[in-house]
Design a protein around this motif. Structure first.
Motif, PDB file in Angstrom:
ATOM      1  N   ASP A  89      -4.395  -5.036  -4.433  1.00 59.47           N
ATOM      2  CA  ASP A  89      -4.492  -4.538  -3.060  1.00 59.47           C
ATOM      3  C   ASP A  89      -5.023  -3.108  -3.075  1.00 59.47           C
ATOM      4  OD1 ASP A  89      -4.368  -4.162  -0.388  1.00 59.47           O
ATOM      5  OD2 ASP A  89      -2.222  -4.521  -0.180  1.00 59.47           O
ATOM      6  N   GLU A  90      -6.262  -2.937  -2.750  1.00 59.61           N
ATOM      7  CA  GLU A  90      -6.910  -1.631  -2.750  1.00 59.61           C
ATOM      8  C   GLU A  90      -6.512  -0.806  -3.971  1.00 59.61           C
ATOM      9  OE1 GLU A  90      -7.162   0.305   0.964  1.00 59.61           O
ATOM     10  OE2 GLU A  90      -6.996  -1.533   2.116  1.00 59.61           O
ATOM     11  N   GLU A 129       0.814  -1.207   0.000  1.00 59.55           N
ATOM     12  CA  GLU A 129       0.000   0.000   0.000  1.00 59.55           C
ATOM     13  C   GLU A 129       0.849   1.259   0.000  1.00 59.55           C
ATOM     14  OE1 GLU A 129      -1.984  -0.437   4.051  1.00 59.55           O
ATOM     15  OE2 GLU A 129      -1.923  -2.444   3.183  1.00 59.55           O
ATOM     16  N   THR A 138      -3.632  -7.318   3.572  1.00 62.71           N
ATOM     17  CA  THR A 138      -2.386  -7.185   2.828  1.00 62.71           C
ATOM     18  C   THR A 138      -1.445  -8.340   3.138  1.00 62.71           C
ATOM     19  OG1 THR A 138      -2.612  -4.802   2.782  1.00 62.71           O
ATOM     20  CG2 THR A 138      -0.419  -5.660   2.447  1.00 62.71           C
TER      21      THR A 138
HETATM   22 MG   LIG Z   1      -3.592  -3.352   3.619  1.00 63.91          MG
END
Ligand SMILES: [Mg+2]
Ligand SMILES: Nc1ncnc2c1ncn2[C@@H]1O[C@H](COP(=O)(O)OP(=O)(O)O)[C@@H](O)[C@H]1O
Lengths: 269, 295, 358
Positions: free
Chosen positions: C164-165, B292, C49
């Motif tokens: 992932d997102e 992320e 994640t």
């Molecule tokens: Mg995450």
């Protein structure tokens, strides 16, 4: 931010420029001094000439010292770049146990007094028979220059998410390709800056050169130092001004490289 | 269920430390260890003989105290001079800020030999310093700043100022100016905004600058050797003398060890407590974060 | 590009991850079918994640197996897994052009130059970025970077695609547009997709099945509508859409009493078996006014608040005894609207409410 011309602020501004002037003036002063026509150091000079540059360029000692400094400086910069980069990657990306201690190990040589390192390296170099040789000076200076590259590259690695490397790996790149095609291009400005800084520091380094070099391998700062202690002619000023000019050019290059990256010159200590 | 050597992105990078670590071991750790060892083994077997000799003679204690005093004065002097300057430079914009920065970086990257040399010229008997003072009528006979310690103080300040300015600047640049606005909206008068917000947030820079200046000053050799005259001596000069003139390696090593331990302790202390909590990372950045872009 | 690949089947067998004392993931067992669009949702820190990282090969699990088409891939490096991944920050290589980025996986697979060019062009066309091949990532908008990231992950036709997102950084309108794009891409590719998001609406829009994670545990797995209608517990019920959760104090036959003192009619009677039985009632199942009269549960309520939200009105009502109830009614022209302060009859059919056991 606009600010009212407050009295305190004005005083602070004046003080600031005076102090900055204090920082550069003594260095800049060397330049007119080097064009002096007088035979001993006098400032301001009463007449002008370029004969000290001629003396500088004509001196075998100086010519050899400049050569030696380059012969030492380039390998130092190269080795420091390799060691500093490898260490920074291992520590930033390797999740090493004891990484704080390791990181401290790669910063410490920039902090530890060079005189202490010098009296430690001297007997070692005597023992392995390298004392007085170029390799002795190169290895010694690489120790103190590696932190510069380590810090610059470490900052660059922290400047982007490790997901770039992971992306490369999911896309099919092994470690070798990941390093050369992704990591290295991302940290290249930092490595270049580190290389230049390492070269500059090596070019200016006196104490290790004093202990580890011999009269045939002595570098520019060591020669200057020897000259300073017995003969104070404007030749030294000419030599000094030349070094200044060279340093300035290198730092401009470094600044130009740095402009295109997140790494700043002041990332190094 | 344990698998042999599972692949992980971190594991591969770990091996990269081997070459640089071996180099540092051979040419940094071992030489310094050797200094410590030599200091413990004068001719007659392991012992503290060299240290006894060192402290029996008053010279070392005097030199050590003098070194500490100079380092402290230089640190305080740099802080007092550099803080307002860094504040102003951090507020400057565009061209002016670049100029100011260049004026800080030029001396930062100029060798100590060259800068000490410049001060030597300035502080000579016939140098600009005396000429100006004589011309202004402040003095009627040339001063001898090289022997009075004045030249050394000025020279050291000059050399160490950039080491204070740069950490201060980088801390001040990081201060979010909206916090000052927030404080003023919350009713803080300007001086309180400064003390509670700006000063507080610049403290990491103050700590870094002071640590850097103090630790570096302790090891100074070039400047005191050139500008210190006959009156002052710092530890590095003493070590040089013991090693290369007297060829007394145990003594030089003992002096060196004292300096080494002093700087190491300060360095560790600074790393431990000097750095602000926000600058420290709770855990190494790892693949978990990563996807992320949190790292 | 033509011809869909056969999507890989994916099975997690007791996969867990511990970081020292912290358990990021408790043993997880999941089976994802070939070609399925599988979403994982959960609050931040729930282990999404981590599970994706284990699948891609960034994170070594503390235990368990990850079976792709029946073969355990734990311990295999990511570059041998033939898994595609799209990162939240896109991770487009900033020093390579769009075409070089998309061509990267093909180059790693030693595909011939001419073929790379053709396949890159086709992949870019598929995400409507055919004209952008020479740009650098920094010259693209967020949405365009997202498309390039998709093309790069899809160009080598991995049988398993992890995301992932991927839309987390985009604004709402762009997000909805990209959802359609991703769904279309998945159908064209035929790949199995594991999609992580914290947006339940996104999961419901895209996924065939959804897993809900909390604190490193899988709380429930199933098609989105099934989870919405039959949540396993209060966490799932409130995480997926809005819900009125009324703790039950006593149940007897088809009657129950809430902690707030309401006597209710309920559809089933086995509610007493749970540790903390709770009535779950979706706001849209609360009927108002005439529609509520005569239902099994009906009370006169006070309107505390009425808010118009795109196409519906959301009421906050107070029932006798103080219980606060959320209700949602379509905002059709001509339908009655009650303002704050008004009284209205509110009710629901016993069959429209579910009793949660935990
Ligand atoms: Mg995450
Ligand atoms: N490398 C790591 N070291 C320690 N803890 C970690 C690491 N990576 C993730 N965690 C922890 O594991 C938990 C799950 O994290 P993560 O999988 O990133 O959650 P999510 O993606 O659902 O937000 C969190 O509590 C996180 O702090």
């Amino acid at each position: 931010m606009s600010r009212a011309p407050h009295l305190g602020w004005r005083l602070a501004t004046i003080f600031t420029w005076l102090l900055l002037l204090f920082l550069v003036a003594p260095i800049v002063m060397v330049v007119p001094l080097s064009f002096s026509g007088n035979s001993f150091l006098e400032f301001p000079p009463t007449s002008w000439s370029t004969r000290w540059y001629a003396a500088f360029a004509g001196s075998l000692d100086y010519r050899q010292a400049v050569m030696n400094s380059v012969i030492v400086g380039l390998p130092v910069a190269l080795l420091s770049s390799i060691f500093g980069t490898l260490a920074a990657i291992a520590i930033e990306r390797g999740a090493l146990p004891g990484r704080r201690i390791l990181a401290a190990l790669f910063v410490a040589p920039a902090i530890i007094p060079q005189m202490v390192l010098a009296i430690g390296l001297y007997p070692l170099m005597v023992q392995v028979g390298l004392i007085g040789s170029f390799p002795a000076v190169i290895l010694g200076q690489t120790v103190i220059c590696t932190p510069l590259v380590f810090l610059a590259v470490g900052a660059a690695l922290r400047g982007y998410a490790p997901s770039y490397e992971l992306a490369a790996m999911t896309l099919g790149a092994g470690r070798w390709h990941t390093f050369w095609l992704v990591t290295f291009p991302m940290i290249r400005p930092a490595v270049v800056i580190g290389f230049i800084l390492a070269f500059t520091v090596s070019f200016d380094e006196l104490i290790l050169a004093m202990f580890l070099a011999s009269p045939t391998t002595r570098t520019m700062p060591r020669l200057l130092w020897e000259q300073l202690t017995y003969e104070m002619t404007p030749t030294i000023a000419a030599a000094t001004a030349s070094i200044l000019a060279a340093t300035g050019v290198l730092l401009l290059v470094a600044a130009w490289v740095g402009r295109r990256s997140t790494v700043r010159l002041d990332a190094a200590p | 269920m344990r698998r042999p050597r599972p692949w992980s992105p971190e594991a591969g990078y770990r091996a990269w430390i081997i070459l640089p670590a071996l180099f540092m071991l051979a040419f940094f750790v071992i030489p310094l260890g050797r200094v410590l060892f030599t200091s413990l083994s004068p001719a007659d077997g392991i012992g503290l003989g060299a240290y006894q000799a060192l402290f029996r003679d008053a010279v070392f204690s005097i030199v050590l105290l003098e070194t500490l005093r100079i380092a402290l004065m230089v640190t305080l002097g740099c802080l007092v001079l550099a803080y307002p300057v860094a504040y102003v430079v951090a507020e400057l914009r565009g061209r002016w800020q670049r100029l100011a920065l260049a004026m800080i970086l030029l001396p930062f990257w100029t060798s100590a030999v060259i800068r000490s040399y410049a001060w030597l010229v300035i502080f000579q008997r016939q140098g600009p310093f005396n000429q100006v003072l004589l011309g202004l009528g402040v003095i009627d006979r040339p001063l001898r700043p090289l022997n009075s310690g004045l030249a050394l103080d000025v020279g050291m300040l000059h050399i160490m100022l950039p080491f204070m300015l740069l950490p201060l600047l980088s801390a001040m640049w990081r201060i979010d100016r909206r916090l000052l606005l927030a404080a003023s909206v919350l009713g803080a008068p300007p001086w309180r905004q400064f003390v509670h917000v700006y000063l507080r947030l610049s403290l990491p820079g103050v700590a870094a600058g002071c640590a850097l200046v103090f630790i570096t000053s302790l090891g100074f050799y070039i400047t005191p050797a050139l500008l210190g005259g006959s009156g002052t001596m710092m530890v590095s000069q003493l070590i040089y003398q013991q090693a290369s003139r007297l060829l007394n390696w145990p003594l030089a090593s003992a002096s060196g060890s004292v300096l080494l331990i002093l700087t190491s302790v300060l360095f560790v202390l600074y790393q431990r407590i000097g750095q602000p909590r926000t600058a420290r990372r709770a855990r190494p950045p790892v693949a978990g974060d990563v996807a992320e872009g949190r790292a | 590009m033509s011809g869909a690949t056969e999507g890989a089947s994916l099975r997690y067998v007791a996969v867990a991850k511990r970081y020292g004392p912290l358990t990021a993931l408790h043993p997880v067992d999941l089976s994802i079918a070939s070609g399925e669009f599988f979403a994982m949702i959960g609050p931040s820190g729930s282990g999404k994640t981590t599970l994706l990282g284990i699948t891609a090969g960034f994170v070594t699990p503390s235990q368990g197996q990850v079976l792709v088409n029946g073969r355990d891939i734990v311990g295999e490096p990511p570059h041998r897994r033939a898994v595609g991944m799209v990162f939240q920050n896109y991770s487009l290589f900033p020093h390579m052009t769009v075409a070089e980025n998309v061509g990267f996986p093909l180059r790693m697979r030693r595909v011939k130059r001419a073929e790379i060019a053709a396949r890159v062009q086709a992949a870019l066309a598929m995400v409507r970025m055919g004209q952008m091949g020479d740009r650098l990532p920094a010259q693209l908008s967020g949405g365009q970077q997202q498309r390039v990231a998709l093309a790069r992950a899809a160009v080598y036709r991995p049988a398993l695609l992890l995301m992932d997102e991927p839309l987390g950084a985009l604004d709402k309108n762009l997000r909805e547009e990209m959802q359609d794009e991703i769904r279309r891409l998945q159908r064209e590719l035929g790949a199995t997709v594991v999609y992580v998001t914290h947006d339940q609406q996104e999961a419901a829009t895209l996924a065939d099945r959804v897993a809900i994670l909390r604190n490193g545990r899988v709380e429930q797995v199933g098609p989105p509508h099934e989870i919405y209608e039959m949540p396993a517990n209060r966490f799932v019920a409130s995480f997926l859409g809005e819900a009125n959760l009324l703790p039950l104090e006593a149940t007897q036959g088809e009657r129950a009493r809430t902690a707030g003192g309401l006597e209710l009619a309920v559809a089933t009677s086995d509610a007493a078996s749970g540790p903390e039985p709770t009535l779950c009632l979706r706001p849209e199942n609360v009927r108002l006014g005439e529609a509520a009269a005569g239902l099994g549960n009906a009370w006169t309520a006070t309107v505390l608040e009425a808010v118009h939200i795109a196409g519906s009105i959301r009421y906050r009502l107070q029932l006798p005894g103080g219980t606060v109830l959320l209700a949602r009614a379509p905002a059709r022209i001509g339908d009655p609207v009650w303002q704050a302060g008004a009284t209205v009859v509110a009710g629901w059919r016993p069959a429209d409410a579910v009793i949660l056991l935990a």
